[in-house]
Motif scaffolding. Sequence first.
Motif, short mmCIF file in Angstrom:
data_model
loop_
_atom_site.label_atom_id
_atom_site.label_comp_id
_atom_site.label_asym_id
_atom_site.label_seq_id
_atom_site.Cartn_x
_atom_site.Cartn_y
_atom_site.Cartn_z
N ARG A 119 5.98 13.89 -17.34
CA ARG A 119 6.53 12.87 -16.44
C ARG A 119 7.88 12.38 -16.94
N ASN A 120 8.02 12.21 -18.24
CA ASN A 120 9.28 11.71 -18.78
C ASN A 120 10.39 12.75 -18.73
N LEU A 121 10.04 14.02 -18.60
CA LEU A 121 11.03 15.07 -18.43
C LEU A 121 11.24 15.40 -16.95
N ASP A 122 10.69 14.55 -16.09
CA ASP A 122 10.87 14.66 -14.63
C ASP A 122 10.32 15.95 -14.06
N LEU A 123 9.24 16.46 -14.64
CA LEU A 123 8.55 17.59 -14.05
C LEU A 123 7.58 17.09 -12.98
N ASP A 124 7.42 17.85 -11.93
CA ASP A 124 6.48 17.49 -10.87
C ASP A 124 5.09 17.94 -11.29
N VAL A 125 4.30 17.02 -11.83
CA VAL A 125 2.99 17.37 -12.38
C VAL A 125 1.99 17.77 -11.31
N THR A 126 2.33 17.59 -10.04
CA THR A 126 1.41 17.96 -8.95
C THR A 126 1.63 19.39 -8.48
N HIS A 127 2.72 20.04 -8.93
CA HIS A 127 3.02 21.41 -8.49
C HIS A 127 2.88 22.36 -9.68
N LEU A 128 1.73 23.01 -9.76
CA LEU A 128 1.44 23.88 -10.90
C LEU A 128 2.43 25.05 -10.98
N SER A 129 2.66 25.73 -9.86
CA SER A 129 3.52 26.91 -9.90
C SER A 129 4.94 26.55 -10.29
N GLN A 130 5.41 25.38 -9.86
CA GLN A 130 6.76 24.94 -10.22
C GLN A 130 6.86 24.67 -11.71
N CYS A 131 5.83 24.03 -12.28
CA CYS A 131 5.82 23.77 -13.72
C CYS A 131 5.78 25.08 -14.51
N VAL A 132 5.03 26.06 -14.02
CA VAL A 132 4.97 27.36 -14.69
C VAL A 132 6.34 28.02 -14.68
N TYR A 133 7.04 27.97 -13.55
CA TYR A 133 8.37 28.58 -13.46
C TYR A 133 9.32 27.91 -14.45
N THR A 134 9.28 26.58 -14.53
CA THR A 134 10.16 25.86 -15.46
C THR A 134 9.82 26.20 -16.91
N ALA A 135 8.52 26.27 -17.22
CA ALA A 135 8.10 26.57 -18.60
C ALA A 135 8.57 27.95 -19.03
N VAL A 136 8.56 28.92 -18.10
CA VAL A 136 8.91 30.30 -18.46
C VAL A 136 10.42 30.53 -18.38
N PHE A 137 11.06 30.02 -17.33
CA PHE A 137 12.46 30.37 -17.07
C PHE A 137 13.43 29.18 -17.15
N GLY A 138 12.93 27.97 -17.45
CA GLY A 138 13.76 26.77 -17.37
C GLY A 138 14.87 26.72 -18.41
N ARG A 139 15.78 25.79 -18.22
CA ARG A 139 16.83 25.53 -19.19
C ARG A 139 16.24 24.79 -20.39
#
Length: 325
Positions: A119-139
Motif C-alpha cells: 500500500r505504501n508503494l502505491d500498488l493496487d492490492v486488489t489486482h493480483l495480475s497487475q501486482c505480478v506484472y510489477t513484481a516481475v517487470f517493474g522499475r
Amino acid sequence: MRRLKEQHSRSAVAAPAAPPPPGPQQVAIVLNPIKQRAHETRLLIEAACRGAGWPEPLVFHTTKQDPGHTAARRALEAGADVVIPCGGDGTVRVVAEALAGTDTAVGLVPLGTGNLLARNLDLDVTHLSQCVYTAVFGRQRRIDTATMTLTAPDGETSRHTFLVIAGVGMDAEILSDTSEDLKRVVGWMAYTEAGIRHMPGQRRRRVEISLDDADFQTRRVRSVLFANCAKLPGGVDFIPDAYIDDGVLDVAIMSPRSLIGWIAMYVKIMVQHKRQLPVMQFYGARKVSIRVPEPIETQVDGDVVGPATRVDVEVHPASLLVRVA
C-alpha cells in the motif's frame, strides 16, 4: 516534562525509479502455500517469465516453523535477480531482512490481510495480475528499512526488521488480542473491534525515551510508534510526513487519558492537521531507545514479537531495492 529532541528536516522524498537490468532475469518465488490464491499467483509468475523468454522461476515454500528465512537465503545463493514474497506482511519482512544491503530486488505480490508495504508503494492490492506484472517487470527504487532490537525480561536479545510501522504498548496489545477468526471474515477491520476494547480506562505506561542518543526523558504513554512510512489499510495516512526513503523514522508518542483525547487524535489523523497535540506528538530520529520498568508488548509491521524491557530502533537508509509500478 521536557521537550524531546526537535524533528529532523528532510527533503529526499520519492527518489526516481530506474529500469531493471536488461536481458533475461532469474526470478525466485517465496510462497506461503496456505494463502488464498497462492497457486494462482505461482501460475501467473511462471506464465510471465515464460512469455518473456526467461528461465523458469525458482520456487521456495515457507512453513509454520520457518516463515521464509531459509527460502530467502536459498534464493540469494541461487543468484536470483528478484525475489518475490507471495504472502502476508510477515513473509515480506523475512525476505526483506535477507535482501537488505544487497542488489537483489524484492517484488511484491500481496496475499495478506494488511499488505502494508504494498500500500505504501502505491500498488493496487486488489489486482493480483497487475501486482505480478510489477513484481516481475517493474522499475526499481531503493527504500529505507529499520530494525528493532528487543531485550526480553530474561535478558535475551532478538533483532527484527520492519518496513512500515513498529510499536510498543497499546498497538501491540491490540494486535495480540485480535481474533484470527474475525480476521478471516472481515480482514483488517477485525483490528477495530480489539482496539475499541482496549481504549477505555487510564492504562498509560511509564517509559523512558531517548532520541538519537540524547538523554532519556520520562513520559507516560499508551503507545509509541516508529514509522518508516505510514499509510494504513482503509487509505488512512497516519503520518503524512513519514516518507519511505528519507533516512528518518517518525516517532509518534500517544498518551490520551480520556475519550476527548481519543477524539482529538482521530480528528488530527483524519484531517491531517499539522499542529502537535498534547496527547499525540511526533518527532524525527534515526535512532530511538526505550526503557521500561515492567515488560511492554511490541510489534513489527503487524506481527507481535513479544514483551521487552528495552527496545532499540534504528533506520537503515536506502538499504532495500524494490520493484514499483
